[in-house]
Design a protein around this motif. Structure first.
Motif, short mmCIF file in Angstrom:
data_model
loop_
_atom_site.label_atom_id
_atom_site.label_comp_id
_atom_site.label_asym_id
_atom_site.label_seq_id
_atom_site.Cartn_x
_atom_site.Cartn_y
_atom_site.Cartn_z
N SER A 145 0.84 -1.20 0.00
CA SER A 145 0.00 0.00 0.00
C SER A 145 0.88 1.25 0.00
O SER A 145 2.06 1.20 0.32
N ALA B 282 6.01 0.34 2.73
CA ALA B 282 5.16 1.22 1.92
C ALA B 282 5.72 1.34 0.50
O ALA B 282 6.94 1.48 0.32
N MET C 149 1.47 5.26 1.39
CA MET C 149 1.26 5.99 2.65
C MET C 149 1.08 7.48 2.35
O MET C 149 1.78 8.05 1.51
N THR D 292 -2.39 4.49 5.37
CA THR D 292 -2.02 3.73 4.18
C THR D 292 -3.27 3.39 3.39
O THR D 292 -4.37 3.29 3.96
#
Length: 269
Positions: free
Chosen positions: A170, A194, A172, A220
């Motif tokens: 994901s 991230a 951020m 996130t």
């Protein structure tokens, strides 16, 4: 807060300002115009806004006698809520029905990890805070890492401090308030693997939600429209027994109806 578009397909946001202060007729006209233009309206609202805003939204929905207005107030911090609203704006460009799009908000909240770095937790009431953490809030220079969603976490920031993050890739997003710290970018983002880091302005409700203006809020999220679309369309859809709209889950986001309770059958014989 309306975040900038994630891509060229992202539908623009409509910000409803000063709902608890403007004349009721003005709010009614604005909402009716949105319904006439788009057919259905999904209102994403933070639970940190004044109570008068929520009352006004319910009043407008009642006076318009419309089941085409969905009021959505997920238990997310303001930055996480802004990200969720943008994801719904991304999905609004796809071939999803209004009910499925509005229902998708509940699904996508599970993929958002939201928290903040705080200079004090003395006024934090969204996450359980122990007596030791309260006491350390009064020590000059103390900073705390807090996760509010999906599961509450709180640590005093030290070199060995960690917070549990998502177990999937994901991006951020962070928003800086009146606090100086590079912990999110230098420590937390690498620990959570991230895929990238972006910055945004701090939402207006953040200081109220977190109990202090000395903070850095972060979350996130999944940025790709194709991934969001696949998540939503992979979930079983149903039809609301009351208003007939397509939905995901057990509650209609437009009329608030839940599936009828099956009638109990008395055994025979």
């Amino acid at each position: 807060m309306a975040l900038p578009a994630q891509d060229e397909r992202t539908v623009p946001a409509v910000v409803l300002k000063d709902l608890d202060r403007q004349p009721l007729e003005q709010t009614l006209d604005a909402m009716k115009a949105l319904i006439d233009q788009h057919g259905h309206v999904v209102v994403v609202c933070s639970d940190a806004v004044p109570s008068g805003v929520e009352r006004r939204l319910h009043t407008v929905r009642s006076l318009l006698e419309s089941d085409r207005i969905a009021l959505f107030r997920p238990d997310l911090p303001p930055l996480g809520l802004a990200v969720l609203a943008r994801q719904l704006r991304q999905l609004a460009s796809c071939d999803l029905s209004p009910g499925v799009l509005a229902s998708a908000g509940r699904l996508l909240t599970h993929y958002i990890h939201a928290g903040a770095v705080l200079a004090s937790v003395a006024r934090l009431d969204r996450v359980p805070v122990g007596l030791k953490a309260h006491a350390k809030s009064w020590v000059p220079g103390s900073q705390f890492g807090v996760i509010a969603h999906p599961e509450p976490q709180l640590v005093r920031i030290r070199p060995e401090a960690t917070l549990t993050g998502p177990d999937f890739g994901s991006w951020m997003l962070l928003a800086k308030g009146q606090l100086q710290s590079d912990w999110v970018g230098s420590t937390l983002a690498p620990a959570w693997n991230a895929l990238g880091l972006r910055e945004a302005g701090l939402p207006a409700e953040s200081a109220t939600w977190w109990g202090t203006g000395k903070l850095i809020e972060f979350c996130t999220y999944l940025p790709d429209l194709s991934v969001l679309y696949q998540l939503v369309t992979s979930v079983r859809q149903g039809v609301c027994h009351w208003c007939g709209i397509d939905v995901i889950g057990d509650r209609c986001v437009f009329c608030s109806a839940t599936p009828p309770v099956p009638e109990s059958r008395t055994p025979t014989g």
